[in-house]
Design a protein around this motif. Structure first.
Motif, mmCIF file in Angstrom:
data_model
loop_
_atom_site.group_PDB
_atom_site.id
_atom_site.type_symbol
_atom_site.label_atom_id
_atom_site.label_comp_id
_atom_site.label_asym_id
_atom_site.label_seq_id
_atom_site.Cartn_x
_atom_site.Cartn_y
_atom_site.Cartn_z
ATOM 1 N N PRO A 46 7.708 4.703 -7.329
ATOM 2 C CA PRO A 46 8.081 3.402 -7.905
ATOM 3 C C PRO A 46 6.931 2.397 -7.831
ATOM 4 O O PRO A 46 6.339 2.188 -6.780
ATOM 5 N N ALA A 47 6.625 1.813 -8.962
ATOM 6 C CA ALA A 47 5.603 0.766 -9.027
ATOM 7 C C ALA A 47 6.239 -0.595 -9.276
ATOM 8 O O ALA A 47 5.692 -1.625 -8.880
ATOM 9 N N SER A 48 7.372 -0.609 -9.948
ATOM 10 C CA SER A 48 8.140 -1.836 -10.154
ATOM 11 C C SER A 48 9.568 -1.435 -10.450
ATOM 12 O O SER A 48 9.840 -0.302 -10.846
ATOM 13 N N PHE B 119 -2.640 3.104 -4.349
ATOM 14 C CA PHE B 119 -3.139 1.743 -4.496
ATOM 15 C C PHE B 119 -2.274 0.923 -5.446
ATOM 16 O O PHE B 119 -1.856 -0.197 -5.129
ATOM 17 N N PHE B 120 -1.969 1.482 -6.600
ATOM 18 C CA PHE B 120 -1.282 0.735 -7.647
ATOM 19 C C PHE B 120 0.182 0.467 -7.311
ATOM 20 O O PHE B 120 0.782 -0.465 -7.840
ATOM 21 N N SER B 121 0.760 1.272 -6.405
ATOM 22 C CA SER B 121 2.162 1.073 -6.022
ATOM 23 C C SER B 121 2.303 0.392 -4.665
ATOM 24 O O SER B 121 3.412 0.306 -4.133
ATOM 25 N N SER B 122 1.212 -0.123 -4.114
ATOM 26 C CA SER B 122 1.218 -0.684 -2.766
ATOM 27 C C SER B 122 1.981 -2.004 -2.683
ATOM 28 O O SER B 122 2.131 -2.732 -3.665
ATOM 29 N N GLU B 123 2.447 -2.323 -1.486
ATOM 30 C CA GLU B 123 3.143 -3.593 -1.257
ATOM 31 C C GLU B 123 2.216 -4.775 -1.515
ATOM 32 O O GLU B 123 2.625 -5.790 -2.081
ATOM 33 N N ALA C 161 10.112 -7.019 -10.687
ATOM 34 C CA ALA C 161 10.990 -6.778 -9.543
ATOM 35 C C ALA C 161 10.274 -5.857 -8.576
ATOM 36 O O ALA C 161 9.987 -4.713 -8.908
ATOM 37 N N PRO C 162 9.963 -6.327 -7.367
ATOM 38 C CA PRO C 162 9.239 -5.480 -6.422
ATOM 39 C C PRO C 162 10.103 -4.335 -5.909
ATOM 40 O O PRO C 162 11.341 -4.392 -5.979
ATOM 41 N N THR C 163 9.463 -3.310 -5.384
ATOM 42 C CA THR C 163 10.186 -2.165 -4.839
ATOM 43 C C THR C 163 10.336 -2.248 -3.334
ATOM 44 O O THR C 163 11.161 -1.558 -2.754
#
Length: 434
Positions: A151-153, A341-345, A358-360
Motif C-alpha cells: 500500500p502506497a496510499s 522508499f515510496f511507500s514509507s511513512e 489517505a495515508p496507510t
C-alpha cells in the motif's frame, strides 16, 4: 480507488524531501533479503508506472531518489487519468512480457487479477512495515495469503456537505441515513440562498467510479456484490434496496440527471461552485474546497461525515493505490528498495502535507499536528476501517464492466432494478480470485 488528484503542484518540496535522503539511501546492498529466502536481484534503472500526476507531487520525489541513486534512476511513465485505460495498458505490457514497466501503481482492487495471472511478483513481506499500517489497507495487497502489492496510499469515500446551510435550516447534525439526507435536502432547498441547488451527486458516469458508487449503495443497504470466495450475490432484496436508492434518486431529482456524466472532477467543480448540498467524494477534494484564493465558493462552509446508508452510516468502497513489481521487469533489487522508499511513512507524511491522500499508516491518523491541519482525518479513518473492498475476483475487468452496464441501465430507466440485478447475477458467474 483514486481516480483524480488535482491538488496544486508542490512548491516547497525541497526542504521536506531533504529529510527523505537517509531513507532513499538505505537500500539493501545487492538486493538480498532474510537468510534462506530468495533474493530479488539486479540493480540499475527502473520505471514507475502510474496514472497522470496532476498534483506535481511525484516527480520531485523521484528526483530525490535519482540524485541519491545515479546508477539506479527511476523514470516516471504516466498513463491516462482514466483507471480503465491504465489497467488495460498495464495488462498489455504484462501479456507481451515487456520489461518496459517495473513498479506499477495498481488500483487497490486489481491485486487479485494481476497476481492470479502472474503478471506481478509475490513480495517479501518482511521488507515492509505492514504491522504499522491499517489492517484493511494491507489486505488489499494480498492474494491467497501472499503479499503481491504494498500500500502506497488509501482512499475512503466521505459525505461532503454544506454545514452552513444545514445550520441555517435548523439541522444540528449531518444525515446518517438516505432518508435523513433526503429530508435535510428538502429543508435546505427552502432557504433563499439554496435556490436552484441540487441535493446530492456522486460519480455515475459509466466508468470505474460507477462501480464504486454502486458497490457503496449495495453495501450500505446490507448487501454484497460477491462473497469472500467470489460468488455473486446481487439478486437479493438487500442489493435491490441499494440500487433502488440510486434509481429513485435520479427519478425524483434528488440526484440531477447531469450526474450521469460525472467523474470525480465534475462533482468537485459543482460542489466548489456552490451548486450542490451533498456530495460523495474522496478526501483529495478537501484541500481544494477549503482554498481561500477564490477558487472555491464553499471555503469555510462545508464539513465531512461518513457516507449515509439505509438504516445508519453506510460503507465506503475501499480505494487507494498499491505498488506492485512487474514479473517481467529487470533490476528487481532496485525496485524493491524503491517500493520501500515510496511507500514509507515519512514519504506519506510529506504527501499528506502537499498533495493530500489517505495515508496507510496508523500513526498519521492520530498525529495532533496533522489532525489539526486536516480535520477530516478521523472521519476518513472510520471510512477506511468500515470500508468494503470491491469484488476481489480473477476477471475483474469483466466484473466491473458488467456492473457499470447494468447499474447504468437501471439508473437511466432502460431496465428496472430487478431485471438489472438478475442480469448482473448471471454476468458475474466468473472464476473467483480466492
Amino acid at each position: 480507488m483514486t481516480t483524480a488528484r488535482t491538488t496544486r503542484a508542490l512548491r516547497s518540496a525541497g526542504a521536506v524531501l531533504a529529510g527523505l535522503a537517509a531513507l532513499a539511501a538505505c537500500g539493501a546492498p545487492g538486493g538480498t533479503v532474510a537468510a534462506g529466502k530468495p533474493s530479488f536481484e539486479g540493480r540499475g534503472p527502473i520505471t514507475y508506472v502510474a496514472g497522470k500526476d496532476a498534483t506535481g507531487s511525484v516527480q520531485p520525489v523521484l528526483d530525490r531518489w535519482n540524485k541519491l541513486h545515479p546508477t539506479e534512476k527511476v523514470t516516471f511513465i504516466q498513463l491516462p487519468t482514466d483507471p480503465d485505460a491504465q489497467r488495460q495498458q498495464m495488462i498489455q505490457n504484462a501479456q507481451t512480457k515487456s520489461d518496459a514497466y517495473t513498479v506499477l501503481s495498481l488500483d487497490a482492487v486489481w491485486t487479485s487479477e494481476f497476481a492470479a495471472h502472474r503478471w506481478i511478483d509475490r513480495l517479501p513481506q518482511d521488507r515492509f512495515p505492514l504491522a504499522r499500517m491499517l489492517g484493511p489497507i494491507v489486505e488489499t495487497g494480498k492474494y491467497r495469503g501472499g503479499l503481491y502489492a504494498v500500500p502506497a496510499s488509501s482512499d475512503g469515500g466521505m459525505l461532503y456537505y454544506r454545514s452552513d446551510l444545514l445550520k441555517r435550516a435548523g439541522i444540528e447534525r449531518p444525515p446518517a441515513t438516505w432518508a435523513e439526507m433526503t429530508a435535510d435536502c428538502a429543508k435546505v432547498r427552502k432557504l433563499p440562498e439554496a435556490k436552484g441547488m441540487s441535493c446530492y451527486v456522486g460519480q455515475f458516469q459509466k466508468y470505474e467510479g460507477l462501480t464504486v458508487n454502486f458497490a457503496e449503495a449495495v453495501n450500505s443497504a446490507g448487501g454484497v456484490i460477491t462473497d469472500p470466495v467470489g460468488a455473486p450475490h446481487v439478486d437479493t432484496p438487500q442489493a435491490k434496496r441499494g440500487l433502488d436508492f440510486l434509481v429513485h434518486s435520479f427519478r425524483s431529482g434528488i440526484i440531477p440527471k447531469d450526474a450521469l456524466t460525472y467523474q470525480e472532477e465534475d462533482g468537485r467543480r459543482v460542489f466548489q461552485a456552490g451548486k450542490v448540498i451533498f456530495e460523495r467524494q474522496w478526501p483529495y477534494m478537501y484541500a481544494l474546497a477549503a482554498k481561500k484564493d477564490g477558487s472555491s465558493k464553499v471555503a469555510g462552509r462545508f464539513a465531512v461525515a461518513p457516507l449515509p446508508g439505509l438504516k445508519g452510516p453506510g460503507a465506503s468502497s475501499l480505494g487507494g493505490h498499491n505498488l506492485a513489481l512487474s514479473a517481467s521487469a529487470g533490476n528487481k533489487a532496485t525496485a524493491i528498495d524503491f517500493m520501500k522508499f515510496f511507500s514509507s511513512e515519512q514519504l506519506q507524511r510529506f504527501t499528506l502535507a502537499h498533495a493530500p491522500a489517505a495515508p496507510t499508516y496508523k500513526a498519521l491518523y492520530r498525529d495532533p499536528t496533522l489532525v489539526k491541519k486536516y480535520p477530516y482525518l478521523p472521519t476518513l479513518k472510520k471510512s477506511i476501517l468500515h470500508a468494503v473492498p470491491r469484488p476481489r475476483v480473477y476477471q475483474y475487468g469483466d466484473v466491473t464492466a458488467a456492473i457499470q452496464r447494468e447499474a447504468y441501465a437501471a439508473m437511466t430507466g432502460s431496465k428496472n432494478s430487478e431485471q438489472a440485478l438478475k442480469d448482473l447475477q448471471k454476468a458475474l458467474q466468473l472464476p473467483a480470485a480466492e
